[in-house]
Enzyme design. Structure first.
Site, mmCIF file in Angstrom:
data_model
loop_
_atom_site.group_PDB
_atom_site.id
_atom_site.type_symbol
_atom_site.label_atom_id
_atom_site.label_comp_id
_atom_site.label_asym_id
_atom_site.label_seq_id
_atom_site.Cartn_x
_atom_site.Cartn_y
_atom_site.Cartn_z
ATOM 1 N N LYS A 118 0.825 -1.212 0.000
ATOM 2 C CA LYS A 118 0.000 0.000 0.000
ATOM 3 C C LYS A 118 0.855 1.256 0.000
ATOM 4 C CE LYS A 118 -4.356 -1.563 1.774
ATOM 5 N NZ LYS A 118 -5.408 -1.476 2.764
ATOM 6 N N LYS A 201 -4.895 -9.141 -6.646
ATOM 7 C CA LYS A 201 -6.109 -9.446 -5.889
ATOM 8 C C LYS A 201 -7.282 -8.557 -6.349
ATOM 9 C CE LYS A 201 -6.547 -7.320 -1.690
ATOM 10 N NZ LYS A 201 -6.732 -7.060 -0.272
ATOM 11 N N LYS A 204 -11.505 -3.496 -3.545
ATOM 12 C CA LYS A 204 -12.489 -2.413 -3.602
ATOM 13 C C LYS A 204 -11.909 -1.199 -4.306
ATOM 14 C CE LYS A 204 -13.835 -3.376 1.230
ATOM 15 N NZ LYS A 204 -12.703 -3.618 2.127
HETATM 16 P P1 TYM Z 1 -10.639 -5.940 4.007
HETATM 17 O O1 TYM Z 1 -11.689 -4.937 4.333
HETATM 18 O O2 TYM Z 1 -9.604 -5.577 3.001
HETATM 19 O O3 TYM Z 1 -11.313 -7.268 3.527
HETATM 20 C C1 TYM Z 1 -12.345 -7.889 4.310
HETATM 21 C C2 TYM Z 1 -12.254 -9.399 4.175
HETATM 22 O O4 TYM Z 1 -12.398 -9.770 2.815
HETATM 23 C C3 TYM Z 1 -11.291 -10.574 2.422
HETATM 24 N N1 TYM Z 1 -10.961 -10.272 1.031
HETATM 25 C C4 TYM Z 1 -10.749 -11.202 0.100
HETATM 26 N N2 TYM Z 1 -10.803 -12.541 0.151
HETATM 27 C C5 TYM Z 1 -10.559 -13.215 -0.990
HETATM 28 N N3 TYM Z 1 -10.231 -12.610 -2.167
HETATM 29 C C6 TYM Z 1 -10.172 -11.266 -2.262
HETATM 30 N N4 TYM Z 1 -9.890 -10.680 -3.408
HETATM 31 C C7 TYM Z 1 -10.435 -10.494 -1.085
HETATM 32 N N5 TYM Z 1 -10.455 -9.164 -0.824
HETATM 33 C C8 TYM Z 1 -10.769 -9.043 0.483
HETATM 34 C C9 TYM Z 1 -10.158 -10.171 3.343
HETATM 35 O O5 TYM Z 1 -9.179 -11.176 3.430
HETATM 36 C C10 TYM Z 1 -10.899 -9.961 4.641
HETATM 37 O O6 TYM Z 1 -11.110 -11.185 5.306
HETATM 38 N N6 TYM Z 1 -7.510 -5.695 7.911
HETATM 39 C C11 TYM Z 1 -8.773 -6.247 7.433
HETATM 40 C C12 TYM Z 1 -9.958 -5.849 8.271
HETATM 41 C C13 TYM Z 1 -9.823 -6.135 9.730
HETATM 42 C C14 TYM Z 1 -9.964 -7.403 10.335
HETATM 43 C C15 TYM Z 1 -9.802 -7.172 11.736
HETATM 44 C C16 TYM Z 1 -10.175 -8.688 9.842
HETATM 45 C C17 TYM Z 1 -9.591 -5.224 10.699
HETATM 46 N N7 TYM Z 1 -9.585 -5.847 11.917
HETATM 47 C C18 TYM Z 1 -9.851 -8.213 12.650
HETATM 48 C C19 TYM Z 1 -10.243 -9.728 10.773
HETATM 49 C C20 TYM Z 1 -10.077 -9.489 12.146
HETATM 50 C C21 TYM Z 1 -9.018 -5.745 6.019
HETATM 51 O O7 TYM Z 1 -8.483 -4.763 5.611
HETATM 52 O O8 TYM Z 1 -9.941 -6.455 5.346
#
Ligand code: TYM
Length: 338
Positions: A118, A201, A204
């Site tokens: 990032k 990947k 969003k």
């Molecule tokens: P975030 O918001 O980027 O994504 C949320 C969840 O979606 C999954 N994900 C994907 N899985 C498969 N293929 C993809 N292309 C894909 N894009 C997103 C992510 O792996 C995630 O499970 N840091 C985390 C949010 C967070 C969190 C937490 C998660 C904050 N605190 C505590 C678990 C526990 C994040 O940015 O996810």
């Protein structure tokens, strides 16, 4: 192994940094729905404080917070069974996050691949929050003594860091206070890739809308995006070995498998030898079949933001019921007078 003294509890979250994608659904939400039941207590969070590690327009942030909550509800997260809330409504996250900033080591943060990706060449100019983000994520999880965290592949390293933080805290203070949380990452939906470049990947925030399926896309848009998805000149192989070094082909087979609750092998048993002209329309039909009921329910829920806010506020109250005593005990362990 997780210490047996911790009750099985799931925590996971999604950042409201834009609309939900098919990656969020298959890598996270669909599996969260499946974990609801007698085996786990389930806690799901819209992690708005994580979103602001990069600039968010305030009105869009509030709208995205409600959209992500609507997406979870529409997909089958039951707010009576699971605890569903937004992170900012439970201030204990930030309080434990600060303690973990003081436990985590700078060297550990420097190894986080997501930060490197990032920040890119611009690491001096990104926010301090983006760098500290994994310590707040550890706080999200450990504030509930969560034992299991279902995430996509891209978040696995952060859950491993959470274990390191728990271990160091327990060691430093001589108490087995925090569990060593397990990441739960299995199945074909763990790494859904960009439809235009199978080595990246699906996210969003990618530049082109054609590279992702959004949960609110209509049937025509979904069909168009799959039709234009990058593939290679070969058709579908007879077995999984034939997907090696073919990231775009593998991705479309994985999406089909994850949407239909099958293995990639089973999908190839049905479609092996077929051309893309047959497979892509079948994939689009399947995706529309699964996503259309969710997106129409999302729209219905989003038309009543006050009701979403009410549900989130109730969830936050329940979350605080678990979080506050754990934070209080953490303060006592650390020697903070409060
Ligand atoms: P975030 O918001 O980027 O994504 C949320 C969840 O979606 C999954 N994900 C994907 N899985 C498969 N293929 C993809 N292309 C894909 N894009 C997103 C992510 O792996 C995630 O499970 N840091 C985390 C949010 C967070 C969190 C937490 C998660 C904050 N605190 C505590 C678990 C526990 C994040 O940015 O996810």
């Amino acid at each position: 192994m997780t210490s047996p003294s911790f009750a099985p509890r799931v925590f996971s979250g999604i950042k409201p940094s834009g609309g939900l994608t098919l990656g969020n659904y298959l890598g996270a939400i669909k599996r969260w729905v499946g974990m609801q039941g007698p085996d786990f207590e389930t806690i799901y969070c819209v992690v708005d404080l994580h979103a602001i590690t990069v600039w968010q327009d305030p009105a869009e942030l509030a709208a995205a917070t409600r959209e992500v909550a609507a997406g979870m509800l529409a997909s089958g997260i039951d707010p009576e069974h699971s605890i569903l809330f937004n992170q900012a409504a439970v201030p204990e996250h930030v309080q434990l996050g600060w303690i973990f900033n003081c436990v985590a080591r700078v060297g550990w943060m420097n190894r986080m691949t997501q930060f490197k990706d990032k920040a890119g060449d611009n690491a001096e100019a990104v926010s301090l929050g983006l760098y500290a983000y994994p310590a707040l994520m550890a706080a999200d999880i450990l504030l509930y003594h969560a034992t299991h965290v279902p995430v996509g592949e891209d978040q696995k390293q952060h859950v491993e860091l959470t274990r390191d933080i728990a271990q160091k805290f327990n060691h430093d203070f001589g108490r087995e206070f925090f569990p060593l949380t397990e990441p739960v990452t299995e199945g074909p939906g763990m790494r859904i890739m960009n439809l235009r470049d199978g080595t990246k990947k699906m996210s969003k925030s990618g530049e082109s809308d054609m590279e992702r399926i959004n949960m609110l896309d209509d049937a025509d848009t979904i069909a168009k995006k799959f039709k234009k998805a990058k593939t290679d000149p070969e058709g579908l192989p007879e077995d999984v070995a034939g997907l090696k070094a073919r990231p775009e082909a593998k991705n479309l087979v994985d999406i089909y498998a994850a949407l239909s609750d099958q293995s990639a092998e089973a999908v190839l048993a049905e479609f092996g030898g077929a051309g893309w002209g047959r497979f892509k329309p079948a994939l689009a039909d399947l995706a529309v079949d699964k996503l259309a009921p969710i997106s129409s329910e999302m729209r219905r829920l989003m038309a009543d933001p006050a009701e979403i806010d009410r549900l989130l506020a109730r969830g936050a109250e329940r979350a605080r019921g678990i979080a506050a005593p754990i934070l209080k005990e953490t303060y006592e362990i650390v020697g903070l007078v409060s």
